[in-house]
Every structure is written in C-alpha cells, then in structure tokens.
Design a protein around this motif. Structure first.
Motif, PDB file in Angstrom:
ATOM      1  N   MET A   1       0.834  -1.200   0.000  1.00  0.00           N
ATOM      2  CA  MET A   1       0.000   0.000   0.000  1.00  0.00           C
ATOM      3  C   MET A   1       0.870   1.253   0.000  1.00  0.00           C
ATOM      4  N   THR A   2       0.389   2.284  -0.657  1.00  0.00           N
ATOM      5  CA  THR A   2       1.083   3.565  -0.686  1.00  0.00           C
ATOM      6  C   THR A   2       0.216   4.606  -0.005  1.00  0.00           C
ATOM      7  N   THR A   3       0.777   5.275   0.977  1.00  0.00           N
ATOM      8  CA  THR A   3       0.066   6.355   1.655  1.00  0.00           C
ATOM      9  C   THR A   3       0.390   7.655   0.952  1.00  0.00           C
ATOM     10  N   LEU A   4      -0.632   8.315   0.443  1.00  0.00           N
ATOM     11  CA  LEU A   4      -0.436   9.548  -0.295  1.00  0.00           C
ATOM     12  C   LEU A   4      -0.771  10.750   0.576  1.00  0.00           C
ATOM     13  N   PRO A   5      -0.097  11.864   0.338  1.00  0.00           N
ATOM     14  CA  PRO A   5      -0.433  13.084   1.067  1.00  0.00           C
ATOM     15  C   PRO A   5      -1.770  13.631   0.597  1.00  0.00           C
ATOM     16  N   PRO A   6      -2.322  14.616   1.281  1.00  0.00           N
ATOM     17  CA  PRO A   6      -3.577  15.228   0.815  1.00  0.00           C
ATOM     18  C   PRO A   6      -3.413  15.793  -0.591  1.00  0.00           C
ATOM     19  N   PRO A   7      -4.492  15.831  -1.372  1.00  0.00           N
ATOM     20  CA  PRO A   7      -4.388  16.385  -2.715  1.00  0.00           C
ATOM     21  C   PRO A   7      -4.043  17.862  -2.692  1.00  0.00           C
ATOM     22  N   VAL A   8      -3.459  18.338  -3.780  1.00  0.00           N
ATOM     23  CA  VAL A   8      -3.059  19.745  -3.871  1.00  0.00           C
ATOM     24  C   VAL A   8      -3.966  20.457  -4.868  1.00  0.00           C
ATOM     25  N   ALA A   9      -4.134  21.753  -4.647  1.00  0.00           N
ATOM     26  CA  ALA A   9      -5.038  22.535  -5.481  1.00  0.00           C
ATOM     27  C   ALA A   9      -4.440  22.822  -6.848  1.00  0.00           C
ATOM     28  N   ASP A  10      -3.128  23.008  -6.920  1.00  0.00           N
ATOM     29  CA  ASP A  10      -2.472  23.401  -8.170  1.00  0.00           C
ATOM     30  C   ASP A  10      -1.221  22.555  -8.343  1.00  0.00           C
ATOM     31  N   VAL A  11      -1.336  21.473  -9.106  1.00  0.00           N
ATOM     32  CA  VAL A  11      -0.215  20.548  -9.267  1.00  0.00           C
ATOM     33  C   VAL A  11       0.973  21.205  -9.969  1.00  0.00           C
ATOM     34  N   PRO A  12       0.793  21.940 -11.088  1.00  0.00           N
ATOM     35  CA  PRO A  12       1.961  22.581 -11.718  1.00  0.00           C
ATOM     36  C   PRO A  12       2.691  23.546 -10.783  1.00  0.00           C
ATOM     37  N   GLU A  13       1.953  24.298  -9.994  1.00  0.00           N
ATOM     38  CA  GLU A  13       2.602  25.217  -9.050  1.00  0.00           C
ATOM     39  C   GLU A  13       3.372  24.448  -7.985  1.00  0.00           C
ATOM     40  N   ALA A  14       2.780  23.365  -7.479  1.00  0.00           N
ATOM     41  CA  ALA A  14       3.469  22.544  -6.481  1.00  0.00           C
ATOM     42  C   ALA A  14       4.702  21.881  -7.084  1.00  0.00           C
ATOM     43  N   PHE A  15       4.609  21.478  -8.348  1.00  0.00           N
ATOM     44  CA  PHE A  15       5.769  20.900  -9.032  1.00  0.00           C
ATOM     45  C   PHE A  15       6.902  21.919  -9.126  1.00  0.00           C
ATOM     46  N   THR A  16       6.588  23.129  -9.523  1.00  0.00           N
ATOM     47  CA  THR A  16       7.613  24.167  -9.631  1.00  0.00           C
ATOM     48  C   THR A  16       8.304  24.396  -8.295  1.00  0.00           C
ATOM     49  N   LYS A  17       7.526  24.483  -7.243  1.00  0.00           N
ATOM     50  CA  LYS A  17       8.106  24.681  -5.906  1.00  0.00           C
ATOM     51  C   LYS A  17       9.025  23.522  -5.534  1.00  0.00           C
ATOM     52  N   THR A  18       8.600  22.298  -5.834  1.00  0.00           N
ATOM     53  CA  THR A  18       9.401  21.120  -5.491  1.00  0.00           C
ATOM     54  C   THR A  18      10.708  21.095  -6.261  1.00  0.00           C
ATOM     55  N   VAL A  19      10.663  21.409  -7.569  1.00  0.00           N
ATOM     56  CA  VAL A  19      11.880  21.422  -8.379  1.00  0.00           C
ATOM     57  C   VAL A  19      12.834  22.507  -7.885  1.00  0.00           C
ATOM     58  N   CYS A  20      12.311  23.688  -7.603  1.00  0.00           N
ATOM     59  CA  CYS A  20      13.171  24.782  -7.159  1.00  0.00           C
ATOM     60  C   CYS A  20      13.820  24.476  -5.814  1.00  0.00           C
ATOM     61  N   GLU A  21      13.088  23.842  -4.931  1.00  0.00           N
ATOM     62  CA  GLU A  21      13.658  23.460  -3.636  1.00  0.00           C
ATOM     63  C   GLU A  21      14.728  22.389  -3.811  1.00  0.00           C
ATOM     64  N   ALA A  22      14.490  21.438  -4.723  1.00  0.00           N
ATOM     65  CA  ALA A  22      15.502  20.416  -4.981  1.00  0.00           C
ATOM     66  C   ALA A  22      16.752  21.028  -5.590  1.00  0.00           C
ATOM     67  N   PHE A  23      16.580  21.995  -6.480  1.00  0.00           N
ATOM     68  CA  PHE A  23      17.728  22.687  -7.063  1.00  0.00           C
ATOM     69  C   PHE A  23      18.528  23.395  -5.975  1.00  0.00           C
ATOM     70  N   ALA A  24      17.839  24.068  -5.072  1.00  0.00           N
ATOM     71  CA  ALA A  24      18.525  24.818  -4.015  1.00  0.00           C
ATOM     72  C   ALA A  24      19.297  23.906  -3.069  1.00  0.00           C
ATOM     73  N   SER A  25      18.840  22.657  -2.911  1.00  0.00           N
ATOM     74  CA  SER A  25      19.503  21.734  -1.969  1.00  0.00           C
ATOM     75  C   SER A  25      20.355  20.689  -2.673  1.00  0.00           C
ATOM     76  N   ARG A  26      20.630  20.886  -3.946  1.00  0.00           N
ATOM     77  CA  ARG A  26      21.408  19.894  -4.712  1.00  0.00           C
ATOM     78  C   ARG A  26      22.791  19.720  -4.080  1.00  0.00           C
ATOM     79  N   PRO A  27      23.323  18.500  -4.108  1.00  0.00           N
ATOM     80  CA  PRO A  27      24.613  18.253  -3.469  1.00  0.00           C
ATOM     81  C   PRO A  27      25.810  18.669  -4.309  1.00  0.00           C
ATOM     82  N   GLY A  28      25.633  18.807  -5.609  1.00  0.00           N
ATOM     83  CA  GLY A  28      26.753  19.143  -6.490  1.00  0.00           C
ATOM     84  C   GLY A  28      26.573  20.498  -7.144  1.00  0.00           C
TER      85      GLY A  28
END
Length: 247
Positions: A1-28
């Motif tokens: 089973m996979t436990t999913l977080p609550p749904p989000v109102a704006d998936v593209p906006e949430a995607f952008t935030k996630t990518v930008c945060e990953a870029f900011a914390s990149r190890p290289g």
C-alpha cells in the motif's frame, strides 16, 4: 500500500516549488533533471519555465521571491525518462514537448540530451544506456519527474511488460505496451534508474487517473507502485485523488 499526502489545489505550481527546492539543496554544482511527457507534464514544465525564466545568472524572476529566484538554468542538464519512437518534431514526441515548454522558453539551459529515435529501437536504447550509465557513474540524477497512466504505468513501464524485471545494469529498453492500450513503440528508463534518483516526483491530475490512484492506495501491483527510490513526492489533484484538494 502507498500512503499519499492530501491532494493539492495546483499541481503545476506545487511541481515548480518542489523542483526549485531540490535545485537549491542539490549536493553538487549542477542539477540533473530527467523529464517525461503528457498533458500534465506540459502544464508543469510551462509553469516551471514561466516562474524561472528570468532567474539565475543575476536575473531574478520578477516578484516571485523564494527558491525560484535562485534557479539557474545554465546549471541544469536535462535528460528524458521515456520517449515514443517518432521523429523529434512529431506532435507525440516527448522531446518536442520539453523543447517547447522549457528549452525554447528559458535562457541558456545547460544541456538537453533527448533519447535518440532514428534507427533500430534496440540500438537507440543501447545508445541511451551509455548516456545513463555515464550520468549514474558521475553526477547522478537529482530529480526524475514521472506521471501515472490510467493503467498504472509510469515512464513507459507498462503492466505485465518484461521491462519491469530489469536488472541493476539494465538502464534503458526498447519496449511496447503488451496490453495494447498505449500507441507507438517506446524507449524507457528502467526501475533501477528511477530508484537511483535522489528525488522522484509524480504528478497526477484528472478523473481518468482516479482508478490508478485507488489501485496504488490498495497496494495493487501496478508499475508505479514498484518505484522504490529513497525520496518520493506525490503531487495529486482532487479529481485524481477523489477528494477535495488542500489549499
């Protein structure tokens, strides 16, 4: 089973935030991004490019604030997670989608290495196998973006397909949907590639994906449920989730 977080109102906006945060914390020093195709991916990539098109290299995206202002496309190396065996400019080509939604919209993308589609599919897969091997032996994959098909497939890893049983050194395959639901011969990365990524981000939208999300929650053996990366983010809207999105 996979436990999913609550749904989000704006998936593209949430995607952008996630990518930008990953870029900011990149190890290289650079950021390796593996992308996909489809309508939801298009919306996500257009949102990302709009939010970051003036970012990095001293630009700064107007009025956005936060991680998007520090996103520098010149440090981003883009690869593909799957592709249809069609010409690069075909409307069904994932690489065309990425070019139109990102590469042609933002300044100075560091590099874009699409999957080759000219020649025998097995040779195309072998050529991209070498590309992926170099990436995994070098900087690694910082983020891979995946969708979820109505049949539970992700990338071009289809239910009942032999590609689901790839060994650790099998990184790219030529494939077709054995169930006949998805057109075109394909190229795809394998589960070992996906699982090696530092972050896997699934984006899922629309009523048509509700049964697949339900299957994921039940623990059905669908391809997307086989992803075992250390860090997985699910961005699912209310229609796909079957419940109201969070604000």
């Amino acid at each position: 089973m996979t436990t999913l977080p609550p749904p989000v109102a704006d998936v593209p906006e949430a995607f952008t935030k996630t990518v930008c945060e990953a870029f900011a914390s990149r190890p290289g020093p650079r950021f390796t991004l593996v992308l996909s195709g489809g309508p939801t991916a298009k919306d996500c990539y257009e949102n990302l490019s709009a939010a970051t098109s003036g970012a990095g290299a001293g630009g700064g995206s107007a009025g956005t604030g936060g991680p998007a202002e520090a996103f520098d496309w010149s440090l981003v190396d883009i690869y593909m997670g799957d592709e249809r065996i069609v010409p690069p400019d075909d409307p069904d080509a994932n690489q065309r989608l990425v070019r139109e939604a990102i590469v042609d919209r933002v300044p100075d993308v560091g590099s874009f290495t699409p999957m080759p589609t000219a020649g025998p599919p097995e040779q195309c897969a072998a050529d991209y196998q070498r590309v992926l091997a170099a990436v995994l032996a070098g900087p690694g994959i910082d983020l891979i973006h995946l969708g979820l098909g109505a049949d539970g497939h992700t990338a071009s890893l289809f239910p009942n397909a032999p590609t689901l049983d790839a060994g650790p050194d099998e990184l790219a395959f030529a494939t077709e949907d054995p169930n006949g639901r998805n057109p075109h011969p394909r190229l795809t990365v394998t589960l070992p590639v996906i699982d090696a990524a530092r972050l896997v981000v699934f984006t899922v939208t629309g009523d048509a994906k509700r049964d697949a999300i339900a299957a994921l929650r039940r623990g059905d053996d669908i391809p997307a449920a086989r992803v075992r990366a250390e860090h997985i983010v699910w961005l699912v809207d209310g229609a796909a989730s079957g419940s109201a999105p969070s604000a």
